[in-house]
Write a protein that holds these residues in place. Structure first.
Motif, PDB file in Angstrom:
ATOM      1  N   GLY A  83      -6.097  23.351 -25.219  1.00 39.22           N
ATOM      2  CA  GLY A  83      -4.985  22.479 -24.862  1.00 39.22           C
ATOM      3  C   GLY A  83      -4.122  22.057 -26.031  1.00 39.22           C
ATOM      4  O   GLY A  83      -3.450  21.024 -25.967  1.00 39.22           O
ATOM      5  N   VAL A  84      -4.106  22.867 -27.097  1.00 42.63           N
ATOM      6  CA  VAL A  84      -3.255  22.536 -28.237  1.00 42.63           C
ATOM      7  C   VAL A  84      -2.046  23.467 -28.241  1.00 42.63           C
ATOM      8  O   VAL A  84      -2.054  24.527 -27.610  1.00 42.63           O
ATOM      9  CB  VAL A  84      -4.029  22.651 -29.573  1.00 42.63           C
ATOM     10  N   ARG A  85      -1.033  23.081 -28.963  1.00 41.81           N
ATOM     11  CA  ARG A  85       0.229  23.819 -28.922  1.00 41.81           C
ATOM     12  C   ARG A  85       0.078  25.214 -29.542  1.00 41.81           C
ATOM     13  O   ARG A  85      -0.737  25.426 -30.444  1.00 41.81           O
ATOM     14  CB  ARG A  85       1.321  23.049 -29.674  1.00 41.81           C
ATOM     15  N   PRO A  86       0.882  26.180 -29.073  1.00 40.61           N
ATOM     16  CA  PRO A  86       0.829  27.535 -29.628  1.00 40.61           C
ATOM     17  C   PRO A  86       1.120  27.531 -31.127  1.00 40.61           C
ATOM     18  O   PRO A  86       2.005  26.815 -31.590  1.00 40.61           O
ATOM     19  CB  PRO A  86       1.933  28.270 -28.854  1.00 40.61           C
ATOM     20  N   GLY A  87       0.370  28.311 -31.866  1.00 38.65           N
ATOM     21  CA  GLY A  87       0.558  28.401 -33.302  1.00 38.65           C
ATOM     22  C   GLY A  87      -0.181  27.346 -34.097  1.00 38.65           C
ATOM     23  O   GLY A  87      -0.173  27.388 -35.336  1.00 38.65           O
ATOM     24  N   ALA A  88      -0.831  26.397 -33.397  1.00 37.99           N
ATOM     25  CA  ALA A  88      -1.516  25.321 -34.111  1.00 37.99           C
ATOM     26  C   ALA A  88      -2.857  25.767 -34.684  1.00 37.99           C
ATOM     27  O   ALA A  88      -3.404  25.110 -35.561  1.00 37.99           O
ATOM     28  CB  ALA A  88      -1.733  24.133 -33.180  1.00 37.99           C
ATOM     29  N   LEU A  89      -3.359  26.891 -34.193  1.00 36.27           N
ATOM     30  CA  LEU A  89      -4.679  27.348 -34.607  1.00 36.27           C
ATOM     31  C   LEU A  89      -4.559  28.716 -35.268  1.00 36.27           C
ATOM     32  O   LEU A  89      -4.109  29.675 -34.651  1.00 36.27           O
ATOM     33  CB  LEU A  89      -5.606  27.431 -33.389  1.00 36.27           C
ATOM     34  N   ARG A  90      -4.958  28.795 -36.523  1.00 41.74           N
ATOM     35  CA  ARG A  90      -4.923  30.062 -37.257  1.00 41.74           C
ATOM     36  C   ARG A  90      -6.324  30.368 -37.768  1.00 41.74           C
ATOM     37  O   ARG A  90      -6.813  29.705 -38.692  1.00 41.74           O
ATOM     38  CB  ARG A  90      -3.946  29.971 -38.427  1.00 41.74           C
ATOM     39  N   LEU A  91      -6.955  31.346 -37.184  1.00 45.01           N
ATOM     40  CA  LEU A  91      -8.315  31.720 -37.557  1.00 45.01           C
ATOM     41  C   LEU A  91      -8.265  33.070 -38.265  1.00 45.01           C
ATOM     42  O   LEU A  91      -7.771  34.049 -37.710  1.00 45.01           O
ATOM     43  CB  LEU A  91      -9.207  31.787 -36.310  1.00 45.01           C
ATOM     44  N   ASP A  92      -8.777  33.117 -39.476  1.00 48.22           N
ATOM     45  CA  ASP A  92      -8.595  34.293 -40.324  1.00 48.22           C
ATOM     46  C   ASP A  92      -9.765  35.271 -40.313  1.00 48.22           C
ATOM     47  O   ASP A  92      -9.682  36.330 -40.949  1.00 48.22           O
ATOM     48  CB  ASP A  92      -8.338  33.851 -41.769  1.00 48.22           C
ATOM     49  N   GLY A  93     -10.846  34.937 -39.637  1.00 45.16           N
ATOM     50  CA  GLY A  93     -12.006  35.824 -39.617  1.00 45.16           C
ATOM     51  C   GLY A  93     -12.794  35.656 -38.340  1.00 45.16           C
ATOM     52  O   GLY A  93     -12.644  34.658 -37.612  1.00 45.16           O
ATOM     53  N   TRP A  94     -13.656  36.625 -38.051  1.00 47.07           N
ATOM     54  CA  TRP A  94     -14.373  36.607 -36.776  1.00 47.07           C
ATOM     55  C   TRP A  94     -15.437  35.532 -36.703  1.00 47.07           C
ATOM     56  O   TRP A  94     -15.748  35.033 -35.621  1.00 47.07           O
ATOM     57  CB  TRP A  94     -14.960  37.985 -36.493  1.00 47.07           C
TER      58      TRP A  94
END
Length: 216
Positions: free
Chosen positions: A85-96
């Motif tokens: 439920g957070v805005r698009p682009g707010a979460l950046r995950l760089d690895g699995w």
């Protein structure tokens, strides 16, 4: 929760498979549990798991052939963010490792069952073979309360790859409580699916289509 995971009417047959997945999902253990779902292409695996995810309120992620690691990480991050439920682009995950642990955190906090489905896993392994190792790490840590619990279902059509996940010295050996292979419909069920009223005709249709299996 139990009464909310009723098999939807649009799902033809699959009573046994639904019952096994429902039992897996409702296991009272707080630790992480994993299941494997495999079967030939177009047997309805994704249709089944999408219905289960929808009924349970879980998170469904699917890999895309030839998408590449960077785009897959970005797309998975966006889907996890949307479920949280957070805005698009707010979460950046760089690895699995971050993707998997964050996805589990999200499904444990969001309304609904703590269910994470990763479909078409073999496509993911083409560019990210380390994923099973991170799943092993999360599983082992969860047994001692050092990682989130929840339920993970791994699905794929590449039978050789899916069967090897639990074999020999592979990371996930001994870490799946359910290994479910989805068969094609028999001709009686396929008759209902295709809307063929005559049993003899249904048998002939099935004999022609069975090599490519049935899509639902």
């Amino acid at each position: 929760m139990a009464e909310l995971i009723a098999k939807p009417k649009r799902l033809l047959d699959r009573d046994r498979e639904w019952s096994l997945l429902r039992e897996f999902l409702l296991d009272p253990a707080v630790q992480l549990r994993q299941a494997i779902v495999s079967g030939r292409r177009r047997n309805g695996k994704s249709f089944l798991l999408e219905a289960l995810t929808e009924a349970a309120g879980g998170l469904y992620l699917t890999a895309i052939q030839e998408e590449g690691r960077v785009l897959a990480l970005q797309r998975f991050s966006e889907l996890i963010a949307a479920h949280a439920g957070v805005r698009p682009g707010a979460l950046r995950l760089d690895g699995w490792q971050d993707v998997l642990s964050t996805a589990l955190d999200v499904v444990n906090r969001a309304p609904g069952a703590s269910l994470l489905v990763i479909d078409e896993l073999p496509y993911l392994l083409q560019h990210s073979p380390e994923v099973p190792g991170f799943l092993q790490l999360l599983y082992d840590q969860s047994q001692f309360g050092k990682a989130p619990g929840g339920r993970i279902v791994l699905c794929g059509s590449a039978m050789s790859i899916m069967s090897e996940l639990l074999s020999g010295t592979k990371p996930l050996r001994g870490r799946a409580v359910l290994d479910l292979r989805l068969p094609a419909f028999d001709f009686r069920t396929a008759r209902i699916h295709w809307g063929v009223e005559d049993p003899a005709t249904a048998l002939l249709v099935d004999s022609v289509l069975e090599p490519v299996t049935i899509s639902v």
